[in-house]
Design a protein around this motif. Structure first.
Motif, PDB file in Angstrom:
ATOM      1  N   GLU A  13      41.112  33.265  57.443  1.00  0.00           N
ATOM      2  CA  GLU A  13      42.419  32.830  56.921  1.00  0.00           C
ATOM      3  C   GLU A  13      43.512  33.857  57.181  1.00  0.00           C
ATOM      4  O   GLU A  13      44.596  33.777  56.614  1.00  0.00           O
TER       5      GLU A  13
ATOM      6  N   ILE B 188      45.216  33.922  59.675  1.00  0.00           N
ATOM      7  CA  ILE B 188      46.286  33.224  60.402  1.00  0.00           C
ATOM      8  C   ILE B 188      47.163  32.425  59.436  1.00  0.00           C
ATOM      9  O   ILE B 188      48.086  31.745  59.868  1.00  0.00           O
ATOM     10  N   SER B 189      46.873  32.529  58.146  1.00  0.00           N
ATOM     11  CA  SER B 189      47.582  31.696  57.175  1.00  0.00           C
ATOM     12  C   SER B 189      48.917  32.305  56.744  1.00  0.00           C
ATOM     13  O   SER B 189      48.970  33.455  56.305  1.00  0.00           O
ATOM     14  N   TRP B 190      49.972  31.507  56.847  1.00  0.00           N
ATOM     15  CA  TRP B 190      51.301  31.914  56.380  1.00  0.00           C
ATOM     16  C   TRP B 190      51.228  32.297  54.904  1.00  0.00           C
ATOM     17  O   TRP B 190      51.837  33.287  54.462  1.00  0.00           O
ATOM     18  N   TYR B 191      50.452  31.521  54.128  1.00  0.00           N
ATOM     19  CA  TYR B 191      50.319  31.806  52.697  1.00  0.00           C
ATOM     20  C   TYR B 191      49.645  33.161  52.460  1.00  0.00           C
ATOM     21  O   TYR B 191      50.035  33.919  51.570  1.00  0.00           O
ATOM     22  N   ARG B 192      48.610  33.456  53.248  1.00  0.00           N
ATOM     23  CA  ARG B 192      47.892  34.723  53.071  1.00  0.00           C
ATOM     24  C   ARG B 192      48.791  35.926  53.393  1.00  0.00           C
ATOM     25  O   ARG B 192      48.675  36.990  52.777  1.00  0.00           O
TER      26      ARG B 192
ATOM     27  N   GLN C  66      52.044  35.997  52.973  1.00  0.00           N
ATOM     28  CA  GLN C  66      52.933  36.145  51.814  1.00  0.00           C
ATOM     29  C   GLN C  66      52.216  36.848  50.654  1.00  0.00           C
ATOM     30  O   GLN C  66      52.767  37.726  49.997  1.00  0.00           O
ATOM     31  N   GLU C  67      50.966  36.432  50.439  1.00  0.00           N
ATOM     32  CA  GLU C  67      50.151  37.024  49.374  1.00  0.00           C
ATOM     33  C   GLU C  67      49.975  38.524  49.600  1.00  0.00           C
ATOM     34  O   GLU C  67      50.047  39.332  48.677  1.00  0.00           O
ATOM     35  N   MET C  68      49.825  38.900  50.885  1.00  0.00           N
ATOM     36  CA  MET C  68      49.657  40.310  51.242  1.00  0.00           C
ATOM     37  C   MET C  68      50.934  41.101  50.950  1.00  0.00           C
ATOM     38  O   MET C  68      50.908  42.136  50.293  1.00  0.00           O
TER      39      MET C  68
ATOM     40  N   HIS D  48      42.507  40.368  49.675  1.00  0.00           N
ATOM     41  CA  HIS D  48      41.905  39.766  50.871  1.00  0.00           C
ATOM     42  C   HIS D  48      42.361  40.381  52.205  1.00  0.00           C
ATOM     43  O   HIS D  48      41.538  40.884  52.968  1.00  0.00           O
TER      44      HIS D  48
END
Lengths: 137, 185
Positions: free
Chosen positions: A21, A23-27, A29-31, A38
């Motif tokens: 994940e 490659i996830s835009w959401y991940r 942002q979370e970072m 993660h």
């Protein structure tokens, strides 16, 4: 045939990037909001293993399978180019949620509009080449 | 068994695998740096005729283009044959923060409302897709590498310039997330 190994390594990369994940835009942002471990875990554990493997390769003087020596070039020291260039990259990374590797993998994931993102990134690289003599390095 | 493959892979599996991919590229005779392909595409398009920076032997970089074609195929394989049946396990604080900005959490990899063709003609979609891509391409070449070239390859080789670049990546990312997102969304 000599390119087949790169294709296979690339396929493995695309699968790992998708399943992690990363490659996830959401991940992303979370970072940047420091709201989960993660992404830091991925980069940190990649580095722990990467440092060990790289240092071992450098000390053992192994050759690549094509017979050529595996060489590591030291990056030329500068602060401005890495800091300013890195800052611009970071703006784009947080906005589009993808660095170059994920851009390609997201295309394979069915986000066909990433063709536009990749073309924009190629254009960005082109404009850098155009302005290169005027930028601090 | 198949569930181990379809679920999201934990960081302690994915991270070491990424390091092994870097290692495999080195042993194969290449190196791990994806953004170099963007420069090759400029050169293939003829930019080397007028700009010296693009006047190099891109044919020696074909292996890297083959690698990113593999990265596209790998994304397709993962999505087609071992898709995650569960929604992405995003932290609830991120879901709330994004909701406050008006970006709904879809459970997928990215907000489908932004990452679709018709969104190109909206203010936010144009910024995310076109301007975001442009900044990545411009910044990565100025910095001499991206996440793969600096954060993984460069730091694995204990390069101080890569550390400065990664600090730059984060300063830019934080400025976008905490300052500019307020204006854009």
């Amino acid at each position: 045939m000599k390119y087949l190994k790169y294709l296979l390594i690339g396929i493995a990369f695309g699968i790992v990037m998708t399943k992690s994940e990363a490659i996830s835009w959401y991940r992303i942002q979370e970072m940047f909001r420091f709201q989960a471990f993660h992404m830091y875990g991925i980069i940190g554990s990649a580095l722990a293993v990467g440092i060990a493997l790289t240092q071992w390769l450098k000390r053992s003087a192994k050759t690549a399978i094509d017979g050529n020596p595996i060489t590591f070039q030291d990056k030329q020291f500068s602060i401005s180019r890495y800091l300013f260039g890195g800052f611009i990259f970071g703006l784009g990374w947080a906005l589009s949620g993808a660095c170059p590797g994920p851009m390609y993998t997201l295309l394979g994931n069915g986000f066909s509009v990433f063709i536009v993102v990749i073309l924009s990134a190629i254009f960005g690289t082109f404009v850098y080449g155009l302005l290169r003599p005027y930028l601090p390095h | 068994m198949i569930e181990l493959l379809t679920q999201a892979w934990p960081w302690y599996v994915s991270g070491p695998l990424i390091a092994l991919i870097m290692f495999a590229l080195l042993v194969a005779g290449g190196n791990f740096g994806v953004s170099s392909t963007l420069r090759s595409f400029c050169s293939i398009g003829g930019a080397g005729k007028s700009i010296e920076f693009f006047d190099f032997d891109w044919k020696a970089q074909i292996w890297n283009i083959v690698f990113v074609i593999g990265a596209i195929i790998g994304g397709f394989i993962a999505q087609t044959f071992i898709p995650n049946p569960e929604p992405l396990a995003l932290s609830s604080s991120t879901i709330n923060d994004l909701a406050a900005l008006g970006i709904p959490f879809s459970g997928g990899l990215a907000p489908e409302t932004l990452f679709k063709w018709s969104s190109l003609f909206t203010f936010q979609g144009f910024l995310v897709l076109v301007v975001g891509g442009f900044l990545v391409g411009f910044g990565t070449r100025w910095a001499g590498g991206c996440t793969s070239g600096h954060a993984i390859s460069g730091l694995s080789n204990l390069q101080v310039p890569s550390l400065i670049a990664v600090i730059g990546f984060f300063l830019g990312g934080l400025f976008m997330t905490f300052i500019l997102f307020q204006l854009i969304f």
